[in-house]
Design an enzyme around this catalytic site. Structure first.
Site, PDB file in Angstrom:
ATOM      1  N   GLU A 114       0.806  -1.217   0.000  1.00  0.00           N
ATOM      2  CA  GLU A 114       0.000   0.000   0.000  1.00  0.00           C
ATOM      3  C   GLU A 114       0.841   1.271   0.000  1.00  0.00           C
ATOM      4  OE1 GLU A 114      -3.421   0.326   0.093  1.00  0.00           O
ATOM      5  OE2 GLU A 114      -3.604  -1.824  -0.240  1.00  0.00           O
ATOM      6  N   ASP A 124      -8.543   6.775  -8.405  1.00  0.00           N
ATOM      7  CA  ASP A 124      -9.184   5.477  -8.675  1.00  0.00           C
ATOM      8  C   ASP A 124     -10.698   5.544  -8.531  1.00  0.00           C
ATOM      9  OD1 ASP A 124      -9.367   5.781  -5.947  1.00  0.00           O
ATOM     10  OD2 ASP A 124      -8.808   3.715  -5.475  1.00  0.00           O
ATOM     11  N   THR A 129      -7.873   8.640  -0.326  1.00  0.00           N
ATOM     12  CA  THR A 129      -7.426   7.408   0.310  1.00  0.00           C
ATOM     13  C   THR A 129      -6.467   7.817   1.416  1.00  0.00           C
ATOM     14  OG1 THR A 129      -7.635   6.058  -1.685  1.00  0.00           O
ATOM     15  CG2 THR A 129      -6.089   5.294  -0.010  1.00  0.00           C
TER      16      THR A 129
END
Length: 271
Positions: A56, A74, A79
């Site tokens: 990640e 995305d 995020t």
């Protein structure tokens, strides 16, 4: 639900026979105990956090990721954090809500209405321009760090370990479940964790149903790769191919160190 993986910023058996002659029952007991250690064992859990962070965040320092936040394009909005909580998928909203329950008036509390509005979209409306800076500020607060830990465990880690143990798979298998839930969530769509597991079960039985663990885990990873390839943001499957498959080929079902793997071409080691 999910968390994407590409960061735009870059990115046993031991030889115990001799010992068993002296202390057979003791060795047998130790081996059985070792085999029974799940991913929720503190040392194994720390390994799991580092493995996910390598994929990640391109780093083993998972605790440095409390402050991480960006929109990686995305379609899930921002995020952020140790497990990639997303403003577009609801888990970031749940996290900030928990933090606010525990610490009313925190620096992120004012964004709750906006997080409710943008849930399900990639919109930043009501979050910009201050949300990223405030997230980083909140990440210095141990209460927010603990909230991230607790939501990670509630939504992702604990369900993965629970299902893994029910299926009779060891720490490695439980990790493959955890990594899948982290990326894909566990909703009702064809690429969710439950759907991935369903595809695997159609090909092989887990140990709890009398199947072979290695065969089953290969089937699960095959299904996982298929799911990853359904979405461009997840199409690089190295976190499976050059990490989880490596451990499986070595039959390291207990996820025992030393561990050596690669993600996106970068090499990692846990001694």
């Amino acid at each position: 639900m999910h968390t994407p993986h590409i960061r735009t910023s870059r990115r046993t058996l031991l030889a115990l026979i001799g010992a068993s002659l002296v202390a057979g029952p003791l060795v047998a007991t130790q081996s059985a105990t070792a085999a029974a250690v799940g991913l929720d064992d503190p040392a194994k859990k720390e390994i799991a956090m580092k493995l996910v962070s390598s994929a990640e965040n391109s780093s083993l320092d998972w605790k440095a990721q409390y402050k991480y936040i960006e929109d990686i394009g995305d379609g899930r909005g921002y995020t952020a954090g140790i497990i990639g909580f997303c403003s577009g998928t609801g888990d970031m909203l749940d996290l900030v809500d928990l933090y606010t329950q525990r610490k009313p008036g925190n620096v992120l509390a004012k964004y709750l209405p906006a997080l409710r509005r943008v849930n399900g979209s990639d919109s930043h409306e009501g979050l910009d321009p201050g949300f990223q800076d405030d997230w980083r500020r909140a990440a210095q607060d141990s209460a927010f760090q603990q909230a991230q830990n607790d939501e990670r465990d509630r939504v992702y880690f604990n369900p993965a370990v629970r299902q893994g143990k029910a299926d009779g798979i060891g720490a490695l298998g439980q990790f493959t479940y955890y990594d899948a839930i982290v990326m894909h969530g566990d909703g009702g769509d064809s690429t969710s964790f439950s759907s991935i597991r369903g595809r695997a079960l159609a090909k092989a039985k887990p140990p709890a149903q009398g199947g072979d663990e290695v065969t089953y885990l290969n089937a699960f990873l095959d299904a996982r790769v298929w799911a990853m390839k359904q979405e461009e943001a997840h199409s690089d499957t190295s976190r499976v191919d050059t990490a989880q498959r490596v451990f499986l080929r070595k039959r390291n079902l207990n996820l025992d160190p030393p561990l050596d793997w690669k993600v996106y071409g970068d090499s990692y080691h846990i001694g």
